[in-house]
Design an enzyme around this catalytic site. Sequence first.
Site, PDB file in Angstrom:
ATOM      1  N   PHE A  13       0.847  -1.177   0.108  1.00 29.65           N
ATOM      2  CA  PHE A  13      -0.088   0.003   0.202  1.00 29.65           C
ATOM      3  C   PHE A  13       0.920   1.279   0.085  1.00 29.65           C
ATOM      4  O   PHE A  13       0.797   1.983  -0.779  1.00 29.65           O
ATOM      5  CB  PHE A  13      -0.898  -0.093   1.440  1.00 29.65           C
ATOM      6  N   GLY A  38       1.544  -7.506  -0.518  1.00 31.78           N
ATOM      7  CA  GLY A  38       1.457  -6.381  -1.647  1.00 31.78           C
ATOM      8  C   GLY A  38       1.197  -7.362  -2.891  1.00 31.78           C
ATOM      9  O   GLY A  38       1.274  -8.502  -3.033  1.00 31.78           O
ATOM     10  N   LEU A  73      10.413  -0.814   3.945  1.00 28.76           N
ATOM     11  CA  LEU A  73       9.181  -1.053   4.083  1.00 28.76           C
ATOM     12  C   LEU A  73       8.740  -2.259   4.150  1.00 28.76           C
ATOM     13  O   LEU A  73       7.382  -2.344   4.562  1.00 28.76           O
ATOM     14  CB  LEU A  73       8.276  -0.207   3.303  1.00 28.76           C
ATOM     15  N   LYS A  91      10.758 -12.141  11.864  1.00 31.94           N
ATOM     16  CA  LYS A  91      11.987 -12.272  11.197  1.00 31.94           C
ATOM     17  C   LYS A  91      12.187 -11.335   9.974  1.00 31.94           C
ATOM     18  O   LYS A  91      13.274 -10.735   9.827  1.00 31.94           O
ATOM     19  CB  LYS A  91      12.004 -13.830  10.464  1.00 31.94           C
ATOM     20  N   THR A  92      11.203 -10.786   9.299  1.00 35.38           N
ATOM     21  CA  THR A  92      11.164  -9.862   8.515  1.00 35.38           C
ATOM     22  C   THR A  92      11.739  -8.644   9.134  1.00 35.38           C
ATOM     23  O   THR A  92      12.441  -7.947   8.294  1.00 35.38           O
ATOM     24  CB  THR A  92       9.670  -9.730   7.785  1.00 35.38           C
ATOM     25  N   TYR A 145       5.062  -8.061  15.983  1.00 40.58           N
ATOM     26  CA  TYR A 145       5.384  -6.630  15.169  1.00 40.58           C
ATOM     27  C   TYR A 145       5.936  -5.716  15.882  1.00 40.58           C
ATOM     28  O   TYR A 145       6.893  -5.107  15.557  1.00 40.58           O
ATOM     29  CB  TYR A 145       3.751  -6.221  14.747  1.00 40.58           C
ATOM     30  N   THR A 175      -2.240   4.860   8.842  1.00 42.20           N
ATOM     31  CA  THR A 175      -2.306   5.544   7.608  1.00 42.20           C
ATOM     32  C   THR A 175      -3.269   4.989   6.655  1.00 42.20           C
ATOM     33  O   THR A 175      -3.396   3.726   6.532  1.00 42.20           O
ATOM     34  CB  THR A 175      -0.881   5.649   6.794  1.00 42.20           C
TER      35      THR A 175
HETATM   36  P1  NAD Z   1       1.498  -3.571   3.184  1.00 41.11           P
HETATM   37  O1  NAD Z   1       1.255  -4.704   3.793  1.00 41.11           O
HETATM   38  O2  NAD Z   1       0.523  -3.108   2.092  1.00 41.11           O
HETATM   39  O3  NAD Z   1       2.979  -3.695   2.619  1.00 41.11           O
HETATM   40  C1  NAD Z   1       4.120  -4.022   3.143  1.00 41.11           C
HETATM   41  C2  NAD Z   1       4.996  -4.838   1.866  1.00 41.11           C
HETATM   42  O4  NAD Z   1       6.032  -5.457   2.366  1.00 41.11           O
HETATM   43  C3  NAD Z   1       3.988  -5.691   0.714  1.00 41.11           C
HETATM   44  O5  NAD Z   1       4.074  -5.417  -0.284  1.00 41.11           O
HETATM   45  C4  NAD Z   1       4.499  -7.245   1.195  1.00 41.11           C
HETATM   46  O6  NAD Z   1       4.526  -8.050   0.342  1.00 41.11           O
HETATM   47  C5  NAD Z   1       6.055  -6.739   1.650  1.00 41.11           C
HETATM   48  N1  NAD Z   1       6.668  -7.784   2.350  1.00 41.11           N
HETATM   49  C6  NAD Z   1       6.127  -8.286   3.525  1.00 41.11           C
HETATM   50  N2  NAD Z   1       7.121  -9.114   4.047  1.00 41.11           N
HETATM   51  C7  NAD Z   1       8.053  -9.140   3.102  1.00 41.11           C
HETATM   52  C8  NAD Z   1       9.620  -9.943   3.034  1.00 41.11           C
HETATM   53  N3  NAD Z   1       9.775 -10.651   3.991  1.00 41.11           N
HETATM   54  N4  NAD Z   1      10.367  -9.740   2.130  1.00 41.11           N
HETATM   55  C9  NAD Z   1       9.924  -8.608   0.999  1.00 41.11           C
HETATM   56  N5  NAD Z   1       8.925  -7.928   1.167  1.00 41.11           N
HETATM   57  C10 NAD Z   1       8.046  -8.391   2.064  1.00 41.11           C
HETATM   58  O7  NAD Z   1       1.917  -2.431   4.428  1.00 41.11           O
HETATM   59  P2  NAD Z   1       1.790  -0.718   4.309  1.00 41.11           P
HETATM   60  O8  NAD Z   1       0.674  -0.423   5.060  1.00 41.11           O
HETATM   61  O9  NAD Z   1       2.197  -0.474   3.148  1.00 41.11           O
HETATM   62  O10 NAD Z   1       3.172  -0.676   5.327  1.00 41.11           O
HETATM   63  C11 NAD Z   1       4.568  -0.522   4.891  1.00 41.11           C
HETATM   64  C12 NAD Z   1       5.394  -0.163   5.848  1.00 41.11           C
HETATM   65  O11 NAD Z   1       4.944   1.023   6.788  1.00 41.11           O
HETATM   66  C13 NAD Z   1       5.417  -1.368   6.904  1.00 41.11           C
HETATM   67  O12 NAD Z   1       6.894  -1.468   7.163  1.00 41.11           O
HETATM   68  C14 NAD Z   1       4.477  -1.148   8.198  1.00 41.11           C
HETATM   69  O13 NAD Z   1       5.128  -1.848   9.236  1.00 41.11           O
HETATM   70  C15 NAD Z   1       4.947   0.475   8.181  1.00 41.11           C
HETATM   71  N6  NAD Z   1       3.559   1.050   8.827  1.00 41.11           N
HETATM   72  C16 NAD Z   1       2.582   1.300   8.450  1.00 41.11           C
HETATM   73  C17 NAD Z   1       1.464   1.995   8.789  1.00 41.11           C
HETATM   74  C18 NAD Z   1       0.058   2.023   8.125  1.00 41.11           C
HETATM   75  O14 NAD Z   1      -0.763   2.513   8.678  1.00 41.11           O
HETATM   76  N7  NAD Z   1      -0.142   1.771   7.012  1.00 41.11           N
HETATM   77  C19 NAD Z   1       1.727   2.033  10.072  1.00 41.11           C
HETATM   78  C20 NAD Z   1       2.898   2.243  10.644  1.00 41.11           C
HETATM   79  C21 NAD Z   1       3.837   1.569   9.936  1.00 41.11           C
END
Ligand code: NAD
Length: 312
Positions: A13, A38, A73, A91-92, A145, A175
């Site tokens: 996202f 994603g 991200l 782990k991620t 997390y 967000t």
């Molecule tokens: P999302 O789940 O849409 O995006 C995360 C992306 O990371 C996905 O495309 C997923 O396929 C990829 N991913 C997950 N594990 C992976 C791995 N091991 N290797 C490679 N790719 C991997 O989430 P988002 O809302 O877009 O969040 C993005 C980042 O922002 C994250 O790190 C999240 O913790 C942080 N964040 C988001 C929010 C929010 O409200 N959206 C709030 C705080 C922090």
Amino acid sequence: MIKRILVTGGAGFVGSHLCERLLSEGHEVYCLDNYFTGQKANILHLTKHPYFELIRHDVINPYLIEVDEIYNLACPASPVHYQHNPIKTIKTSVMGAINMLGLAKRVKAKILQASTSEVYGSPMVHPQPESYWGNVNPVGERSCYDEGKRAAEALFRDYHVQNNVKIKIVRIFNTYGPRMHPNDGRVVSNFIGQALQNKDITVYGKGEQTRSFQYVDDLVEGLLRTMGTDDSFTGPVNIGNPDEFKIIALAEKIIKLTNSKSKIVFRPLPSDDPLMRQPDIKLAKKELDWEPNVELDKGLEKTIAFFRQAIE
Ligand code: NAD
Ligand code: UDP
């Protein structure tokens, strides 16, 4: 100056909006993702761009590429997704941070960590300034997390102190916006999906808990500004919208904006669900000259328009 920029989690996202913005500024963008949460659909419109490259890779394994900047991200963000396989989530965060910091060290890239307001846990200080150490349960459903992200922050700090890696830590607050996964179980996507289908709106607990919602464009602007700061600025810095709402009020607002016939129903509150959350953004205002611009109603309208198309 055109830069080569790696975005891990770029097909998610937030990542997809970030890739789009970086390309629009003329940079070369490498979008790395394992497609856990994603989707290619999020970045399909970018794939014809000559400066855009897709890399299928999992950040728990090392990856080598010559770049100038890294936005880290990669990590599932919604409780439903990150609790699906909690060991993989931690782990991620931890191995992903080690691998990307190792890469940054080797190629001398600047690296930004997408941290989270979850590092504050269920906060005892309100609103939350960066100086607050948080109130996190180390052995609960959210720990994979929260603690994963806290460990990542510590790793960033240590690579900076021990190896002079140029780091930036951003604590992102809730967000929302187009391209949120319709089934990610987060409150905005759940309520809009339910409202558009005239299904019951599921409020957890009494809906008295609060969150502060930021539109994705405001976050992307904050990420770019943080990356653009002097090397002496490492953060952590909060990026979020301080307008705070009760969850019940969000439900009512979404019913109104969608002209929905949905009724509100109450479901049990998940364990360790933070009671309140609001960013203190004084530091972002001072260091980045940043503050959010998009009001909740405006951002929700754009998000609702996206979900109307996605659900059809
Ligand atoms: P999302 O789940 O849409 O995006 C995360 C992306 O990371 C996905 O495309 C997923 O396929 C990829 N991913 C997950 N594990 C992976 C791995 N091991 N290797 C490679 N790719 C991997 O989430 P988002 O809302 O877009 O969040 C993005 C980042 O922002 C994250 O790190 C999240 O913790 C942080 N964040 C988001 C929010 C929010 O409200 N959206 C709030 C705080 C922090
Ligand atoms: N929530 C809710 N109904 C839903 C989904 C979430 O009432 O269908 C509540 C949840 O209990 C929490 C808030 O909305 O208090 C935000 O939840 P989300 O999962 O979006 O993010 P987080 O808890 O990580 O801030």
